[in-house]
Design a protein around this motif. Structure first.
Motif, PDB file in Angstrom:
ATOM      1  N   GLU A 145      64.583  48.815   6.548  1.00  0.00           N
ATOM      2  CA  GLU A 145      64.001  48.305   7.794  1.00  0.00           C
ATOM      3  C   GLU A 145      62.485  48.533   7.833  1.00  0.00           C
ATOM      4  O   GLU A 145      61.723  47.655   8.266  1.00  0.00           O
ATOM      5  N   HIS A 193      60.897  46.163   5.442  1.00  0.00           N
ATOM      6  CA  HIS A 193      60.970  44.830   6.048  1.00  0.00           C
ATOM      7  C   HIS A 193      59.828  44.636   7.045  1.00  0.00           C
ATOM      8  O   HIS A 193      59.128  43.610   7.036  1.00  0.00           O
ATOM      9  N   LYS A 194      59.624  45.639   7.884  1.00  0.00           N
ATOM     10  CA  LYS A 194      58.560  45.569   8.899  1.00  0.00           C
ATOM     11  C   LYS A 194      57.187  45.483   8.244  1.00  0.00           C
ATOM     12  O   LYS A 194      56.322  44.684   8.652  1.00  0.00           O
ATOM     13  N   LYS A 237      60.445  37.190   9.211  1.00  0.00           N
ATOM     14  CA  LYS A 237      60.573  37.941  10.461  1.00  0.00           C
ATOM     15  C   LYS A 237      62.020  37.979  10.947  1.00  0.00           C
ATOM     16  O   LYS A 237      62.478  39.004  11.482  1.00  0.00           O
ATOM     17  N   ARG A 248      56.643  42.023   6.725  1.00  0.00           N
ATOM     18  CA  ARG A 248      56.301  41.044   7.764  1.00  0.00           C
ATOM     19  C   ARG A 248      54.831  41.158   8.141  1.00  0.00           C
ATOM     20  O   ARG A 248      54.135  40.154   8.314  1.00  0.00           O
ATOM     21  N   ASN A 249      54.347  42.392   8.271  1.00  0.00           N
ATOM     22  CA  ASN A 249      52.946  42.599   8.644  1.00  0.00           C
ATOM     23  C   ASN A 249      52.001  42.071   7.582  1.00  0.00           C
ATOM     24  O   ASN A 249      50.982  41.445   7.898  1.00  0.00           O
TER      25      ASN A 249
END
Length: 222
Positions: free
Chosen positions: A29, A32-33, A119, A36-37
């Protein structure tokens, strides 16, 4: 009395299961975050580039003297400036700017679509594939921009040769040779500067995204 053996104690300690501070799902997670950034950063940078070129293009379109420097250079090469020549160059110049803007706008949209897909993507395997696709899109954007410089240089050189031929000016004119050499040098310099720009600005983000990708692949294999 119990006989304490240090070697047995070390062996027992090493064989114990070490609990990870974070579960694989939590690490996934976080990666993943971060991914995305990083994709979002590239989207905003490319959008800023597009807006910059768009504003410059609009500015020069409304500047009557925007093409004067190039036409002045042609005059120094012995070319006779005519209304037809000026009109032809203005159309060519506008076409090149529009092509550049359209291509940049296309990649801005692609970056945004990639960001939206990453996202909302929860499946780890599909997320990895999406990141790989995004990296390929970024590389294509960089190489196409470099190719455009070659293409635009070729088009401008062809335009000059056409004018020389049309006005019966010798193609072995020393000033023309100097112009071509200068144009080639300027093109190579521009390519080096653009490559350094992308290597620094995009490269830093892409390296971090690449590390995230490798970590996600390890989690997927486990």
């Amino acid at each position: 009395m119990y006989d304490f053996n240090l070697d047995d104690f070390k062996k027992t300690w090493q064989e114990q299961d070490v609990q990870s501070k974070y579960a694989a799902s939590e690490i996934s997670e976080m990666l993943h975050k971060k991914s995305r950034n990083y994709v979002k950063y590239i989207f905003w940078i490319s959008l800023a580039e597009f807006l910059l070129f768009f504003c410059l293009g609009i500015f020069y379109i409304f500047q009557s003297e925007s093409n004067s420097s190039f036409l002045e250079l042609l005059r120094k090469l012995g070319v006779q400036e005519t209304p037809e020549l000026q009109q032809s160059f203005e159309k060519l110049y506008l076409s090149l700017k529009l092509v550049s803007l359209i291509i940049t706008a296309y990649f801005v949209v692609q970056f945004y679509l990639n960001y939206k897909k990453i996202k909302v993507q929860d499946n780890l395997k599909l997320l990895i594939l999406q990141i790989v696709k995004f990296r390929k899109t970024v590389n294509a954007f960089i190489f196409i921009n470099i190719f455009l410089i070659f293409a635009f240089t070729g088009v401008l050189t062809g335009f000059v040769f056409h004018i020389f031929s049309e006005q019966n000016i010798a193609l072995t004119h020393p000033k023309l040779i100097g112009f071509i050499v200068g144009l080639i040098f300027t093109t190579l310099l521009a390519i080096v500067l653009i490559w350094l720009y992308y290597k620094i600005v995009y490269g830093i983000i892409m390296r971090k995204l690449g590390r995230n990708l490798e970590e996600l692949r390890k989690i997927e294999e486990e």
